[in-house]
Enzyme design. Structure first.
Site, PDB file in Angstrom:
ATOM      1  N   LYS A  12      -4.907   4.795 -20.419  1.00 55.41           N
ATOM      2  CA  LYS A  12      -5.119   5.178 -21.810  1.00 55.41           C
ATOM      3  C   LYS A  12      -3.885   4.868 -22.668  1.00 55.41           C
ATOM      4  CE  LYS A  12      -8.937   6.478 -19.981  1.00 55.41           C
ATOM      5  NZ  LYS A  12      -9.211   7.819 -19.503  1.00 55.41           N
ATOM      6  N   ASP A  32      -3.222  17.481 -16.111  1.00 59.95           N
ATOM      7  CA  ASP A  32      -3.547  16.105 -16.495  1.00 59.95           C
ATOM      8  C   ASP A  32      -3.015  15.920 -17.921  1.00 59.95           C
ATOM      9  OD1 ASP A  32      -4.763  13.834 -17.583  1.00 59.95           O
ATOM     10  OD2 ASP A  32      -6.645  14.136 -16.517  1.00 59.95           O
ATOM     11  N   TYR A  75     -12.084  15.767 -18.249  1.00 64.21           N
ATOM     12  CA  TYR A  75     -12.596  14.410 -18.322  1.00 64.21           C
ATOM     13  C   TYR A  75     -13.806  14.305 -17.378  1.00 64.21           C
ATOM     14  CZ  TYR A  75     -12.684   9.363 -17.820  1.00 64.21           C
ATOM     15  OH  TYR A  75     -13.073   8.056 -17.806  1.00 64.21           O
ATOM     16  N   ARG A  86       0.836  -1.212   0.000  1.00 64.52           N
ATOM     17  CA  ARG A  86       0.000   0.000   0.000  1.00 64.52           C
ATOM     18  C   ARG A  86       0.869   1.259   0.000  1.00 64.52           C
ATOM     19  NH1 ARG A  86      -1.996   1.713   4.588  1.00 64.52           N
ATOM     20  NH2 ARG A  86      -2.850  -0.258   5.306  1.00 64.52           N
TER      21      ARG A  86
HETATM   22  C1  LIG Z   1      -9.608   8.408 -18.354  1.00 60.87           C
HETATM   23  C2  LIG Z   1      -9.161   9.739 -17.903  1.00 60.87           C
HETATM   24  C3  LIG Z   1      -9.109  10.052 -16.541  1.00 60.87           C
HETATM   25  C4  LIG Z   1      -9.558   9.076 -15.469  1.00 60.87           C
HETATM   26  O1  LIG Z   1      -8.740   7.949 -15.444  1.00 60.87           O
HETATM   27  P1  LIG Z   1      -9.236   6.469 -15.014  1.00 60.87           P
HETATM   28  O2  LIG Z   1      -7.998   5.667 -15.182  1.00 60.87           O
HETATM   29  O3  LIG Z   1     -10.372   6.089 -15.891  1.00 60.87           O
HETATM   30  O4  LIG Z   1      -9.662   6.588 -13.576  1.00 60.87           O
HETATM   31  C5  LIG Z   1      -8.649  11.303 -16.181  1.00 60.87           C
HETATM   32  N1  LIG Z   1      -8.286  12.206 -17.120  1.00 60.87           N
HETATM   33  C6  LIG Z   1      -8.335  11.931 -18.437  1.00 60.87           C
HETATM   34  C7  LIG Z   1      -7.905  12.970 -19.410  1.00 60.87           C
HETATM   35  C8  LIG Z   1      -8.774  10.703 -18.878  1.00 60.87           C
HETATM   36  O5  LIG Z   1      -8.829  10.444 -20.194  1.00 60.87           O
END
Ligand SMILES: *Cc1c(COP(=O)(O)O)cnc(C)c1O
Length: 403
Positions: free
Chosen positions: A208, A183, A111, A58
């Site tokens: 992604k 992000d 997102y 963890r």
């Molecule tokens: C998918 C995504 C998220 C969230 O991520 P998860 O792995 O689905 O929790 C955050 N920001 C962007 C730009 C995303 O495409």
């Protein structure tokens, strides 16, 4: 390890050298929850962070650690903290930097999950989300107050593929002495390096493009070592958003081919955007690589290439948009993005369906808008599939017009 190695070399080597015990060439998968100590003195020293070592997955784990170190090198960050999903990385940033009574300044083009976290959960913790007016050049400056704890943005934005000037927002953040959080999921560090543009903290959904094949969920927070160390021993240890070492291991395998995949994603996306732009059944194509994109010059300046997310408008509104998606054969209708496979979604009837038509338009989502995550198949096959699906919209669109 060598700091001067190029990006593609770091994707394969950063953060790992064959361990002296086994000489294993590939990063070993330490699929264990816990670690033993030689004696109580060592246990006490590791527990109190006086001595380096592993206690419990963890908090830290050798496989997770290689992934953290490799991603940190790729982003130009000092350290990283791996999480189970992208959204748990966002949550970690929120709870580590803000508390009741504070404000956070946000781009409204986020997102969906991140948007809902700030919109719904932040107020429940007494933290006020302040959404920036992106059309106002001074919008960022105007949104910041003495209570602001951080600024948060995504670029290109979702699902409208708008571009935000990271260097400009970083200046605003610096002036007020608050961190800028970016992000970087849509770009990966191969296409955009926000820390070089002045950002302080980077988060990713590694689910992604980093995974690249719809296998593993994952996220990461990257930043200065002091910040990451502090979060690890407090918020991270106390709330438990860590990743499975197996996921980190899968993500490390995928990282090895990131530059190859991203080059192909980008060249495919360009071919498809060019094709769509001249198609008589398509109204509008939003892709930062097209000269027609309102922020094309900014995208050129801050991105190495233009990514593989395209939004476009099918003529004929909602029925045509739905008919298009329903007629695709090679491309899949999926909420994910950044996959080797080409993925498409119709936001008005799915991801943004709970919004009223007015709210949808405000979020930049028109009834015929389609969001495409271009994969790495042969571009001719993707184009052929798009073409036959567009033909299917003619009938749906004309029946809509008659109603
Ligand atoms: C998918 C995504 C998220 C969230 O991520 P998860 O792995 O689905 O929790 C955050 N920001 C962007 C730009 C995303 O495409």
């Amino acid at each position: 390890m060598n700091k001067n190695w190029h990006f593609d070399t770091q994707c394969i080597h950063a953060g790992y050298q064959p361990d002296p015990e086994t000489q294993s060439r590939q990063v070993p998968l330490y699929m264990t929850s816990s670690f033993t100590f030689a004696n109580t003195d060592e246990a006490a020293a590791v527990f109190n962070a006086e001595q380096e070592g592993y206690v419990y997955t963890r908090v830290n784990n050798p496989t997770n650690e290689v992934f953290e170190k490799r991603m940190a090198v790729l982003e130009g960050a000092e350290a990283g903290l791996v999480t189970s999903t992208g959204l748990s990385a966002v949550l970690l940033v929120l709870i580590s930097l803000a508390q009741a009574g504070d404000e956070v300044v946000l781009s409204p083009r986020l997102y969906g999950g991140a948007y809902r976290q700030f919109w719904y959960h932040a107020p429940r913790m007494g933290i006020k989300p302040v959404w920036v007016d992106l059309d106002d050049p001074d919008g960022w400056e105007k949104a910041v107050t003495p209570k602001t704890r951080f600024i948060y943005l995504e670029t290109p934005g979702n699902p409208t593929i708008n571009i935000i000037d990271i260097a400009h927002v970083a200046q605003v953040a610096k002036k007020h002495g608050i961190p800028l959080v970016v992000d970087n999921t849509f770009c990966t560090p191969y296409l955009q390096r926000p820390i070089e543009l002045g950002a302080d903290i980077i988060i990713h959904s590694t689910t992604k493009y980093i995974a690249g094949n719809s296998t593993a969920m994952g996220g990461i927070v990257l930043g200065k070592k002091d910040y990451i160390d502090q979060v690890r021993i407090e918020d991270y240890r106390n709330t438990g958003p860590t990743a499975s070492p197996f996921n980190s291991w899968l993500l490390l395998l995928s990282l090895e081919t990131l530059p190859l995949r991203m080059d192909k994603h980008c060249s495919n996306a360009r071919a498809i955007a060019d094709y769509l732009e001249q198609h008589p059944l398509v109204d509008k194509v939003i892709y930062p690589g097209l000269a027609s994109h309102p922020q094309h010059e900014l995208a050129r300046k801050q991105m190495r290439d233009f990514g593989a997310m395209i939004a476009f408008e099918v003529k004929g509104g909602m029925p045509a948009g739905k008919a298009f998606i329903d007629s695709l054969q090679l491309c899949s209708q999926v909420a994910n993005l950044g996959d080797a496979r080409t993925l498409a979604i119709h936001p008005a009837s799915t991801t943004h369906q709970p919004l009223t038509p007015e709210q949808q338009l405000e979020a930049g989502i028109s009834p015929g808008l389609v969001r495409f995550s271009v994969g790495i198949e042969n571009p001719a096959d993707i184009i052929a599939d798009i073409d036959q699906a567009l033909q299917a919209t003619v009938q749906a669109g004309s029946s809509f017009v008659k109603q």
